[in-house]
Design a protein around this motif. Sequence first.
Motif, PDB file in Angstrom:
ATOM      1  N   PRO A 156       0.807  -1.233   0.000  1.00 22.39           N
ATOM      2  CA  PRO A 156       0.000   0.000   0.000  1.00 22.39           C
ATOM      3  C   PRO A 156       0.834   1.273   0.000  1.00 22.39           C
ATOM      4  N   LEU A 157       2.105   1.192   0.455  1.00 17.40           N
ATOM      5  CA  LEU A 157       2.972   2.370   0.400  1.00 17.40           C
ATOM      6  C   LEU A 157       3.061   2.908  -1.014  1.00 17.40           C
ATOM      7  N   TRP A 158       2.969   2.004  -1.971  1.00 15.39           N
ATOM      8  CA  TRP A 158       3.196   2.396  -3.355  1.00 15.39           C
ATOM      9  C   TRP A 158       1.947   2.984  -3.993  1.00 15.39           C
ATOM     10  N   ALA A 159       0.811   2.837  -3.339  1.00 14.85           N
ATOM     11  CA  ALA A 159      -0.430   3.281  -3.967  1.00 14.85           C
ATOM     12  C   ALA A 159      -0.478   4.801  -4.099  1.00 14.85           C
ATOM     13  N   GLY A 160       0.327   5.500  -3.341  1.00 19.73           N
ATOM     14  CA  GLY A 160       0.366   6.949  -3.499  1.00 19.73           C
ATOM     15  C   GLY A 160      -0.396   7.678  -2.413  1.00 19.73           C
ATOM     16  N   TYR A 161       0.203   8.785  -1.985  1.00 18.51           N
ATOM     17  CA  TYR A 161      -0.363   9.581  -0.899  1.00 18.51           C
ATOM     18  C   TYR A 161      -1.751  10.105  -1.249  1.00 18.51           C
ATOM     19  N   MET A 162      -1.875  10.696  -2.423  1.00 20.35           N
ATOM     20  CA  MET A 162      -3.154  11.295  -2.804  1.00 20.35           C
ATOM     21  C   MET A 162      -4.241  10.237  -2.929  1.00 20.35           C
ATOM     22  N   VAL A 163      -3.860   9.089  -3.505  1.00 23.98           N
ATOM     23  CA  VAL A 163      -4.825   8.016  -3.700  1.00 23.98           C
ATOM     24  C   VAL A 163      -5.366   7.550  -2.354  1.00 23.98           C
ATOM     25  N   LYS A 164      -4.462   7.373  -1.401  1.00 31.12           N
ATOM     26  CA  LYS A 164      -4.881   6.839  -0.104  1.00 31.12           C
ATOM     27  C   LYS A 164      -5.658   7.869   0.700  1.00 31.12           C
ATOM     28  N   THR A 165      -5.207   9.126   0.599  1.00 28.77           N
ATOM     29  CA  THR A 165      -5.945  10.178   1.291  1.00 28.77           C
ATOM     30  C   THR A 165      -7.367  10.274   0.739  1.00 28.77           C
ATOM     31  N   TYR A 166      -7.441  10.217  -0.578  1.00 32.01           N
ATOM     32  CA  TYR A 166      -8.738  10.270  -1.232  1.00 32.01           C
ATOM     33  C   TYR A 166      -9.587   9.059  -0.830  1.00 32.01           C
ATOM     34  N   ALA A 167      -8.932   7.890  -0.708  1.00 28.66           N
ATOM     35  CA  ALA A 167      -9.654   6.682  -0.318  1.00 28.66           C
ATOM     36  C   ALA A 167     -10.315   6.870   1.046  1.00 28.66           C
ATOM     37  N   TRP A 168      -9.628   7.580   1.942  1.00 33.46           N
ATOM     38  CA  TRP A 168     -10.228   7.772   3.271  1.00 33.46           C
ATOM     39  C   TRP A 168     -11.414   8.716   3.244  1.00 33.46           C
ATOM     40  N   ARG A 169     -11.406   9.614   2.267  1.00 32.86           N
ATOM     41  CA  ARG A 169     -12.596  10.432   2.096  1.00 32.86           C
ATOM     42  C   ARG A 169     -13.790   9.533   1.770  1.00 32.86           C
ATOM     43  N   VAL A 200       3.172  18.129  -1.541  1.00 32.79           N
ATOM     44  CA  VAL A 200       3.286  19.397  -0.811  1.00 32.79           C
ATOM     45  C   VAL A 200       4.398  20.278  -1.373  1.00 32.79           C
ATOM     46  N   VAL A 201       5.627  19.755  -1.381  1.00 28.95           N
ATOM     47  CA  VAL A 201       6.735  20.521  -1.942  1.00 28.95           C
ATOM     48  C   VAL A 201       6.437  20.860  -3.401  1.00 28.95           C
ATOM     49  N   THR A 202       5.791  19.915  -4.088  1.00 29.88           N
ATOM     50  CA  THR A 202       5.426  20.130  -5.486  1.00 29.88           C
ATOM     51  C   THR A 202       4.533  21.355  -5.651  1.00 29.88           C
ATOM     52  N   THR A 203       3.531  21.466  -4.776  1.00 32.98           N
ATOM     53  CA  THR A 203       2.602  22.588  -4.872  1.00 32.98           C
ATOM     54  C   THR A 203       3.334  23.917  -4.774  1.00 32.98           C
ATOM     55  N   PHE A 204       4.362  23.967  -3.924  1.00 31.51           N
ATOM     56  CA  PHE A 204       5.060  25.229  -3.704  1.00 31.51           C
ATOM     57  C   PHE A 204       6.101  25.547  -4.766  1.00 31.51           C
ATOM     58  N   THR A 205       6.598  24.519  -5.461  1.00 31.21           N
ATOM     59  CA  THR A 205       7.722  24.784  -6.361  1.00 31.21           C
ATOM     60  C   THR A 205       7.382  24.601  -7.835  1.00 31.21           C
ATOM     61  N   SER A 206       6.150  24.227  -8.161  1.00 32.62           N
ATOM     62  CA  SER A 206       5.869  23.967  -9.573  1.00 32.62           C
ATOM     63  C   SER A 206       5.493  25.236 -10.322  1.00 32.62           C
ATOM     64  N   GLY A 207       5.014  26.234  -9.619  1.00 34.06           N
ATOM     65  CA  GLY A 207       4.542  27.413 -10.318  1.00 34.06           C
ATOM     66  C   GLY A 207       3.260  27.079 -11.045  1.00 34.06           C
ATOM     67  N   SER A 208       2.709  28.056 -11.773  1.00 35.51           N
ATOM     68  CA  SER A 208       1.466  27.747 -12.464  1.00 35.51           C
ATOM     69  C   SER A 208       1.800  27.145 -13.819  1.00 35.51           C
ATOM     70  N   GLY A 209       0.804  26.634 -14.488  1.00 37.38           N
ATOM     71  CA  GLY A 209       1.041  26.156 -15.839  1.00 37.38           C
ATOM     72  C   GLY A 209       0.827  24.673 -15.999  1.00 37.38           C
ATOM     73  N   PHE A 210       1.422  23.876 -15.137  1.00 34.46           N
ATOM     74  CA  PHE A 210       1.155  22.446 -15.294  1.00 34.46           C
ATOM     75  C   PHE A 210       0.988  21.768 -13.946  1.00 34.46           C
ATOM     76  N   LEU A 211       0.311  20.631 -13.963  1.00 35.90           N
ATOM     77  CA  LEU A 211       0.059  19.871 -12.747  1.00 35.90           C
ATOM     78  C   LEU A 211       0.724  18.511 -12.841  1.00 35.90           C
ATOM     79  N   THR A 212       1.239  18.015 -11.705  1.00 38.32           N
ATOM     80  CA  THR A 212       1.649  16.616 -11.658  1.00 38.32           C
ATOM     81  C   THR A 212       0.412  15.793 -11.322  1.00 38.32           C
ATOM     82  N   LEU A 213       0.514  14.478 -11.397  1.00 42.61           N
ATOM     83  CA  LEU A 213      -0.661  13.639 -11.183  1.00 42.61           C
ATOM     84  C   LEU A 213      -1.287  13.813  -9.793  1.00 42.61           C
ATOM     85  N   PRO A 214      -0.475  13.800  -8.708  1.00 36.82           N
ATOM     86  CA  PRO A 214      -1.096  14.049  -7.394  1.00 36.82           C
ATOM     87  C   PRO A 214      -1.781  15.417  -7.341  1.00 36.82           C
TER      88      PRO A 214
END
Lengths: 322, 272
Positions: A145-158, B214-228
């Motif tokens: 589950p560590l690999w599933a990703g922070y956002m995925v797991k956080t969202y799962a708890w929602r 988190v660090v991504t949000t602060f350092t990416s600037g506007s324009g593109f998003l990573t998957l999270p």
Amino acid sequence: MGERLVDAPSLSGTDTAGRASGPSQPVRGLSRLFRRHRRLGLLSLLSPPVLWMLVIYIGSLVLLVISAFFALDPKSQKPTTEFTTANITDALSNESAIRLFLQTVVIAAIVTISCVLIALPTSFFIAKIAPRWMRRGLMVSILLPLWAGYMVKTYAWRAMVAPAGGNKFAAEGRGGGGFLASQLGWTPGFSKTSVVIALVYLWLPYMVLPIYAGLERLPTSLLDAAGDLGARPMRTFRSVIFPLLLPSIAAGSIFTFSLSLGDYILPRLVVDGKERVMFGELINSTLGAPNQPLAAAFTVWPLLVIVMYLFAMKRAGAFDNL
Amino acid sequence: MRTSYLSRLLLGAITVATLAFLYVPLYVVARLSFTKAKSVSWPGDGWTLQWWREAWNTEGPREALMRSVQVALVATLIALVLGTLASFAMQRYQFFGKSSVSFLMVLPIALPGIVTGLALQNTFSRTIDVGLFEFRIGFGFHSLVIAHATFCVVVAYNNVIARLRRSSPNLLEASADLGAHGTQTFRYVTFPLVRSALLAGGILAFALSFDEIVVTTFTSGSGFLTLPQWIFANFARPKSPAVVNVVATFVMVLSIPIAWLAQRLSDGGADT
């Protein structure tokens, strides 16, 4: 490893005349230079990573703290070059900020303790009781589950804690609420409890891993000896297992404590935004105010606590167990 | 160790409960990606592939995925080089301040992401005057890579140094005794020794970067998003919970072979 050494092509690389037929002259010259001047070798190995860390990271932290001493221009809301201690004083004395920070520390501590309480019996079972053939599979299952990703797991708890009815997500569907509400009939809802549960969920594998490794290193004969001397299981745990596992627990707690302390994304998903639960949310909203100097001043709190915590854990031997 | 049947049973039950705790939420998201309803309500409403089709045809998630992979690849490469250099220095030399180096490496990951993020954002946004010339790093692909590489170094470093500590120094001496010079020893002894540790560290660093928000949000600037970032930007939009379920499930499925490979690599290293 042994077989690979045997497989390796002739190591000597020398012909009968004893002349090396390996790399070209400049490369050899370089390696001879390093051999003669050991300090040069050290310098060339160490300076890129250490300079990167010092210049980019430590440099940025110092700049951040410095930026807290600049006043904000009330009109443009941009930092000026005017020196002031108002931000720092405010950050260190603002009562509601301090209360929020203490609450965050308490949450991070509860998360860490919960992780230890879950990880100890689980890793003990995997390392010492489960049959050998099951161990690897069990450990992989814990770590996967560590690999599933922070956002995925956080969202799962929602999706897990969403209460029935009343909230906009449940209302869109059939209103049965999230998994917990509809299957167990109970849910912590969007609350602090959900924050704690979801944080435990996120960081638990980071605690199981070092404790399991510590238990594996712990010879079973030691436990038998304690039993032979008449110690009951609880006593064996308290006097033998726990003290030997402390460095492992300290190593795991670096992750569970630090990662929980700084979180501000998770509360936005599992708390429905009316009150702040974590200190990171305050830093973030101050930055968005926008008041960069005050936000920078607020970071002094977690900065101090974590650096102190790391020093304590270093003394507990955590860094040899990371 | 002699434990009573009851305590074995109890410990086993706790382990099963822990596994259930870890997997039920993931199952819930996966199941919801196939439901007809546009919500996170449980149980879902029948089965449909509609959201998978929709996610596939939307540009947002695909672009975000590509962006995440690119950033993670470059950051991993930098982290591997820096981490390996540091681990060799730590293994081979004694020097002043040695004990602070691992502390320095672990700091970016131990300090809250918001502190790291804010610090780097502050630095990148400033015009830095170094006397001869002045420059501003600014935001974009490069700033993300710099930030990610910084907190990924520790993973590469830990993996390589663990391998170096476990391997016998006799191997290097044996190699020298057999007449190998420095570069040959590196090519035939040291490098094969750390190869799988490098790969394992690389996979971990990649995962760490791929996952970071988190660090991504602060350092990416506007324009593109990573998957999270894309997931975070979309989870609350009225139409998209369903598509977010799909993207989340997709990431989970994608992670299984990578996790398996990483596990195999670090296991393989245990015997050396």
